[in-house]
Design an enzyme around this catalytic site. Structure first.
Site, PDB file in Angstrom:
ATOM      1  N   SER A 174     -17.640  14.409 112.246  1.00  0.00           N
ATOM      2  CA  SER A 174     -19.078  14.583 112.416  1.00  0.00           C
ATOM      3  C   SER A 174     -19.573  15.356 111.207  1.00  0.00           C
ATOM      4  O   SER A 174     -19.104  16.467 110.942  1.00  0.00           O
ATOM      5  CB  SER A 174     -19.338  15.370 113.703  1.00  0.00           C
ATOM      6  OG  SER A 174     -20.706  15.678 113.812  1.00  0.00           O
ATOM      7  N   LYS A 200     -19.535  10.012 111.560  1.00  0.00           N
ATOM      8  CA  LYS A 200     -20.793  10.242 112.281  1.00  0.00           C
ATOM      9  C   LYS A 200     -21.660  11.131 111.418  1.00  0.00           C
ATOM     10  O   LYS A 200     -21.196  12.148 110.902  1.00  0.00           O
ATOM     11  CB  LYS A 200     -20.478  10.923 113.618  1.00  0.00           C
ATOM     12  CG  LYS A 200     -21.620  11.684 114.265  1.00  0.00           C
ATOM     13  CD  LYS A 200     -21.247  12.035 115.694  1.00  0.00           C
ATOM     14  CE  LYS A 200     -21.677  13.438 116.079  1.00  0.00           C
ATOM     15  NZ  LYS A 200     -21.234  13.772 117.449  1.00  0.00           N
ATOM     16  N   LYS A 202     -25.385  13.257 111.231  1.00  0.00           N
ATOM     17  CA  LYS A 202     -26.478  13.781 112.043  1.00  0.00           C
ATOM     18  C   LYS A 202     -27.780  13.236 111.471  1.00  0.00           C
ATOM     19  O   LYS A 202     -27.942  13.162 110.236  1.00  0.00           O
ATOM     20  CB  LYS A 202     -26.474  15.312 111.986  1.00  0.00           C
ATOM     21  CG  LYS A 202     -25.270  15.931 112.670  1.00  0.00           C
ATOM     22  CD  LYS A 202     -25.361  15.809 114.176  1.00  0.00           C
ATOM     23  CE  LYS A 202     -24.195  16.504 114.855  1.00  0.00           C
ATOM     24  NZ  LYS A 202     -24.288  16.449 116.317  1.00  0.00           N
ATOM     25  N   ASP A 227     -26.078  10.637 115.090  1.00  0.00           N
ATOM     26  CA  ASP A 227     -26.286  11.508 116.253  1.00  0.00           C
ATOM     27  C   ASP A 227     -27.590  12.271 116.045  1.00  0.00           C
ATOM     28  O   ASP A 227     -27.727  13.031 115.084  1.00  0.00           O
ATOM     29  CB  ASP A 227     -25.112  12.493 116.383  1.00  0.00           C
ATOM     30  CG  ASP A 227     -25.206  13.366 117.633  1.00  0.00           C
ATOM     31  OD1 ASP A 227     -26.189  13.244 118.395  1.00  0.00           O
ATOM     32  OD2 ASP A 227     -24.281  14.191 117.846  1.00  0.00           O
ATOM     33  N   GLU A 252     -26.234   8.174 118.978  1.00  0.00           N
ATOM     34  CA  GLU A 252     -25.920   9.184 119.982  1.00  0.00           C
ATOM     35  C   GLU A 252     -27.141  10.029 120.325  1.00  0.00           C
ATOM     36  O   GLU A 252     -27.816  10.554 119.444  1.00  0.00           O
ATOM     37  CB  GLU A 252     -24.790  10.069 119.433  1.00  0.00           C
ATOM     38  CG  GLU A 252     -24.250  11.096 120.421  1.00  0.00           C
ATOM     39  CD  GLU A 252     -23.079  11.908 119.832  1.00  0.00           C
ATOM     40  OE1 GLU A 252     -22.496  11.476 118.812  1.00  0.00           O
ATOM     41  OE2 GLU A 252     -22.764  12.979 120.389  1.00  0.00           O
ATOM     42  N   ASP A 277     -24.630  11.921 125.108  1.00  0.00           N
ATOM     43  CA  ASP A 277     -23.864  13.164 124.970  1.00  0.00           C
ATOM     44  C   ASP A 277     -24.502  14.172 125.930  1.00  0.00           C
ATOM     45  O   ASP A 277     -24.106  14.273 127.105  1.00  0.00           O
ATOM     46  CB  ASP A 277     -23.917  13.610 123.489  1.00  0.00           C
ATOM     47  CG  ASP A 277     -23.337  14.987 123.214  1.00  0.00           C
ATOM     48  OD1 ASP A 277     -23.001  15.707 124.162  1.00  0.00           O
ATOM     49  OD2 ASP A 277     -23.220  15.385 122.021  1.00  0.00           O
ATOM     50  N   LYS A 301     -17.498  15.781 126.620  1.00  0.00           N
ATOM     51  CA  LYS A 301     -17.150  17.108 126.112  1.00  0.00           C
ATOM     52  C   LYS A 301     -16.703  17.951 127.292  1.00  0.00           C
ATOM     53  O   LYS A 301     -17.415  18.030 128.309  1.00  0.00           O
ATOM     54  CB  LYS A 301     -18.357  17.766 125.441  1.00  0.00           C
ATOM     55  CG  LYS A 301     -18.719  17.134 124.109  1.00  0.00           C
ATOM     56  CD  LYS A 301     -19.915  17.794 123.474  1.00  0.00           C
ATOM     57  CE  LYS A 301     -20.231  17.141 122.130  1.00  0.00           C
ATOM     58  NZ  LYS A 301     -21.544  17.567 121.623  1.00  0.00           N
ATOM     59  N   GLY A 329     -17.053  16.938 119.982  1.00  0.00           N
ATOM     60  CA  GLY A 329     -16.591  18.231 119.488  1.00  0.00           C
ATOM     61  C   GLY A 329     -17.713  19.252 119.527  1.00  0.00           C
ATOM     62  O   GLY A 329     -18.893  18.886 119.529  1.00  0.00           O
TER      63      GLY A 329
HETATM   64  O1  OSB Z   1     -23.859  16.778 119.275  1.00  0.00           O
HETATM   65  O2  OSB Z   1     -21.818  16.328 118.980  1.00  0.00           O
HETATM   66  C1  OSB Z   1     -22.757  17.132 118.896  1.00  0.00           C
HETATM   67  C2  OSB Z   1     -21.550  20.332 117.186  1.00  0.00           C
HETATM   68  C3  OSB Z   1     -22.259  21.279 117.881  1.00  0.00           C
HETATM   69  C4  OSB Z   1     -23.140  20.876 118.860  1.00  0.00           C
HETATM   70  C5  OSB Z   1     -23.296  19.516 119.148  1.00  0.00           C
HETATM   71  C6  OSB Z   1     -22.575  18.558 118.470  1.00  0.00           C
HETATM   72  C7  OSB Z   1     -21.712  18.983 117.447  1.00  0.00           C
HETATM   73  C8  OSB Z   1     -20.957  18.064 116.608  1.00  0.00           C
HETATM   74  C9  OSB Z   1     -19.744  18.640 115.948  1.00  0.00           C
HETATM   75  O3  OSB Z   1     -21.311  16.939 116.344  1.00  0.00           O
HETATM   76  C10 OSB Z   1     -18.491  17.923 116.237  1.00  0.00           C
HETATM   77  C11 OSB Z   1     -17.320  18.697 115.725  1.00  0.00           C
HETATM   78  O4  OSB Z   1     -16.835  19.610 116.428  1.00  0.00           O
HETATM   79  O5  OSB Z   1     -16.874  18.411 114.618  1.00  0.00           O
HETATM   80 MG    MG Z   2     -23.781  14.797 119.997  1.00  0.00          MG
END
Ligand code: OSB
Ligand code: MG
Length: 407
Positions: A174, A200, A202, A227, A252, A277, A301, A329
């Site tokens: 991510s 992925k 953001k 995401d 996402e 999510d 999660k 994550g």
């Molecule tokens: O939306 O998946 C998410 C990290 C913090 C809060 C929300 C998210 C995330 C990530 C990080 O996308 C994923 C990772 O731990 O590498």
């Molecule tokens: Mg997410």
């Protein structure tokens, strides 16, 4: 007058009966091997550690540079230990939980609820904490620690104890919002070269169409997804329709964090699969979303759903309905990461997860060895009992800013 407010199920004038068509797994799912022992936690130690990230992580709701992580150590009368990690963030932005609410809820309510109480197994802990509404990340901290302890007592790796079957897991990464598009391209290149199977990125308003277009031009064949962390509204449907041309694996959580209905409206108007999510906090939520066709993929999660028992139920519902899942994550340290690895061995986790190498996050992790990823972009399920990694206690002590025994 009253019939105006009834739905169809009551035989009123609201149209056909409204009913859930999917079957919901039992709250306590049977384990492959029932243990004859019971669990009785004699002490719970809570601590907060501060752990700076190697690189800041930015989402549509903000930037994180240092984690404030709550860890729990549970011990039974024989001195067996289990460790759990709270995935709450530093502020109430991804979820309404954050470090301080988790800490207070654990100390005042959740810890005392299970301390020195005899219960059948780790699978029963979530139910034991039912009187507390919400606070699933706080609950998962203790619940996952109990699973670790139970698996260690049984002398088996946690992943086997959970009923996992996959021994080599596919990993994705991510990648947060960067200062410039060039910086993003560089980061992606590094991860693709390292072997990660899915990228992925953001997205948020202003960092979406142009960015995806640019990334696709640079990397036409990679498995790519976006995401949004709830940054959009239904009025943005035209934007998502334009995104369809870039062949994203999924989109996402584009809409509100607690929505299931609007996502169904959106999914009907775009080709890209929606992945939920934030909106999926339980097996019941998963049933509702699947029946409404709000999503075609689910991110699970551990913290968001309240621990391994609930994660197993969500995975079951998804698998029964042929909805693929993957492990999300939360910038976890090694303990949370190890729990994520164990969960990802369940059969339904067919897509690459956001479970990646320790070195992407930390100068030095709190477990040994650190989590490493093969050049094929995979992680092997560990052979050792429990979470399967050693706790580096001196390292944890050095990072600890507060520690409290639950009474
Ligand atoms: O939306 O998946 C998410 C990290 C913090 C809060 C929300 C998210 C995330 C990530 C990080 O996308 C994923 C990772 O731990 O590498
Ligand atoms: Mg997410």
């Amino acid at each position: 007058m009253a019939t105006r407010f009834r739905n169809g199920a009551t035989g009123g004038h609201g149209g056909p009966p409204l009913q859930l068509l999917l079957s919901i797994p039992p709250c306590i799912m049977p384990l492959t091997e029932e243990s004859l022992l019971t669990l009785l936690i004699q002490s719970i130690e809570l601590r907060e550690i501060r752990l700076p990230l190697v690189h800041f992580f930015e989402t549509s709701f903000g930037r994180t540079t240092e984690r404030r992580i709550v860890l729990a150590r549970v011990t039974d009368a024989n001195g067996a230990e289990g460790w759990g990690e709270c995935t709450a963030g530093e502020g109430p932005f991804y979820s309404n939980e954050w470090t301080e609410t988790a800490w207070a809820t654990l100390i005042e309510f959740l810890g005392p609820m299970m301390l020195r109480k005899e219960f059948e197994s780790a699978a029963h802990v979530f139910n034991l904490m039912k009187p507390v509404r919400g606070h699933r990340m706080a609950k998962a901290t203790l619940e996952t620690a109990c699973w670790d302890l139970e698996a260690k007592t049984a002398g088996v790796p946690l992943w086997k104890h959970l009923g996992g079957t996959r021994t080599e897991l596919s990993c994705g990464v991510s990648i947060g919002i960067q200062d410039t598009p060039d910086a993003l391209i560089e980061k992606i290149r590094k991860e693709v070269d390292a072997g990660y199977q899915r990228i992925k990125i953001k997205i948020k308003p202003g960092w979406d169409l142009n960015i995806v277009e640019r990334v696709r031009k640079e990397f036409p064949d990679i498995r790519l997804m976006g995401d949004a962390n709830s940054a959009y509204k239904l009025s943005d449907v035209p934007l998502f329709q334009q995104l369809d041309q870039f062949n994203l694996m999924m989109l996402e959580q584009p809409l509100a964090h607690d929505d299931i209905f609007d996502h169904a409206v959106l999914q009907r108007q775009i080709q890209t699969p929606v992945c939920l999510d934030e909106s999926i906090c339980s097996a019941e939520d998963a049933c509702h979303a699947i029946q409404l066709e709000s999503c075609r993929i689910i991110n699970i999660k551990l913290g968001r759903v309240g621990g391994h028992a609930e994660a197993k139920r969500v995975e079951q519902v998804a698998r029964d309905n042929e909805i693929p899942v993957w492990c999300g994550g939360m910038l976890e340290s090694g303990i949370g990461r190890a729990h994520n690895i164990a969960m990802s061995t369940l059969a339904g986790f067919t897509l690459p997860g956001d479970v990646s190498a320790s070195a992407r996050y930390w100068e030095q992790d709190i477990i040994e060895p650190p989590v490493t990823v093969s050049e094929r972009g995979t992680i092997k399920a560990p052979d050792a009992p429990g979470i399967g990694f050693n706790i580096n206690l001196p390292r944890i002590e050095a990072l600890t800013v507060r520690k409290e025994a639950i009474k």
